[in-house]
Design an enzyme around this catalytic site. Structure first.
Site, PDB file in Angstrom:
ATOM      1  N   ASP A 171      33.715  15.837   9.285  1.00 25.42           N
ATOM      2  CA  ASP A 171      35.072  15.908   9.860  1.00 25.42           C
ATOM      3  C   ASP A 171      35.662  17.317   9.729  1.00 25.42           C
ATOM      4  O   ASP A 171      35.678  17.892   8.639  1.00 25.42           O
ATOM      5  CB  ASP A 171      35.957  14.881   9.129  1.00 25.42           C
ATOM      6  N   ARG A 222      38.514  18.315   9.561  1.00 26.26           N
ATOM      7  CA  ARG A 222      39.721  18.429   8.737  1.00 26.26           C
ATOM      8  C   ARG A 222      39.423  18.477   7.249  1.00 26.26           C
ATOM      9  O   ARG A 222      40.341  18.560   6.438  1.00 26.26           O
ATOM     10  CB  ARG A 222      40.647  17.222   9.031  1.00 26.26           C
ATOM     11  N   HIS A 263      36.763  10.990   2.594  1.00 22.86           N
ATOM     12  CA  HIS A 263      38.186  11.158   2.937  1.00 22.86           C
ATOM     13  C   HIS A 263      38.714   9.874   3.557  1.00 22.86           C
ATOM     14  O   HIS A 263      37.974   9.121   4.186  1.00 22.86           O
ATOM     15  CB  HIS A 263      38.389  12.346   3.883  1.00 22.86           C
ATOM     16  N   CYS A 319      38.386   8.028   7.587  1.00 22.35           N
ATOM     17  CA  CYS A 319      37.100   8.546   8.096  1.00 22.35           C
ATOM     18  C   CYS A 319      36.653   7.734   9.318  1.00 22.35           C
ATOM     19  O   CYS A 319      36.536   6.507   9.262  1.00 22.35           O
ATOM     20  CB  CYS A 319      36.044   8.459   6.998  1.00 22.35           C
TER      21      CYS A 319
HETATM   22 ZN    ZN Z   1      34.757  11.331   7.950  1.00 21.41          ZN
END
Ligand code: ZN
Length: 219
Positions: free
Chosen positions: A45, A47, A99, A102
């Site tokens: 990801d 982020r 996280h 997700c």
């Molecule tokens: Zn993720």
């Protein structure tokens, strides 16, 4: 038509110049050797960039990322990165960091079909069902998803701890701890899931405790 992405190349040149202004030896030092203490296994990801969220500089953390921060014994990519980190770089800590929110975990929880990633996250689908982390029809899925994002990290730490690479390291007497963390997109904070394993004997009790704590949080 191709786009040159010149803005990224310009940004890179500016960054490199600023680094040298701050520390003239920076690149010279890194060119000769990397000696990170940490190996990060995280989600792809965009982020959740490893260096940024724990404020580490280039050279300070060795990184492997994939969809939903998965560890499989048969995944040559993850296993070879782990071997390099443990046997060559001799990192002292491995951090598996998931996280909340997700997408990979959400797909698995819902049983959605999106393509190749379906097979990749299938074990999380099974994990969700095994632990009853499937939202009831029409209910808010967030608590379930949060719990599954955490449980996924705990499971990966356990699986990694049981790999031959890690067993061999501990048998050699290598100082190595594997940690399970989760990052919140909402406030940028990392939470420790109390799933830190530093030897073969502690895997089961630490795992049982971490899962029990999780179940209490989401009761
Ligand atoms: Zn993720």
């Amino acid at each position: 038509m191709t786009t040159s992405l010149q803005h990224l190349l310009d940004a890179n040149a500016e960054w490199a110049t600023a680094q040298v202004d701050r520390d003239p030896e920076f690149f010279k030092r890194l060119e000769n050797q990397q000696s990170p203490e940490y190996f990060w296994i995280g989600c792809s990801d965009s982020r959740v960039p490893a260096n940024t969220i724990v404020n580490l500089q280039p050279g300070e953390v060795f990184v492997h990322r994939n969809v939903a921060n998965q560890v499989f014994h048969g995944d040559l990519n993850c296993q070879s990165a782990t071997q390099f980190a443990v046997e060559i770089l001799k990192v002292k800590h491995i951090i598996v960091c998931g996280h909340y929110g997700c997408s990979g975990v959400r797909i698995a929880m819902r049983g959605d079909r999106v393509g190749l990633a379906d097979a990749w996250v299938r074990p999380i689908h099974q994990l969700a069902r095994h632990h009853g982390l499937v939202p009831a029809e029409g209910s808010d899925e967030k608590p379930c998803l949060d719990a599954l994002c955490e449980l996924n990290v705990i499971e990966q730490v356990k699986r990694l701890s049981e790999s031959t690479l890690i067993e061999d390291a501990w048998d050699r007497g290598q100082d190595l701890t594997i940690h399970g963390w989760i990052y919140s997109l909402k406030d940028g904070l990392v939470r420790n899931l109390n799933m830190s394993v530093a030897g073969r004997d502690t895997i089961e009790p630490v795992y049982t405790n971490a899962v029990n704590e999780l179940k209490k949080r989401y009761r």
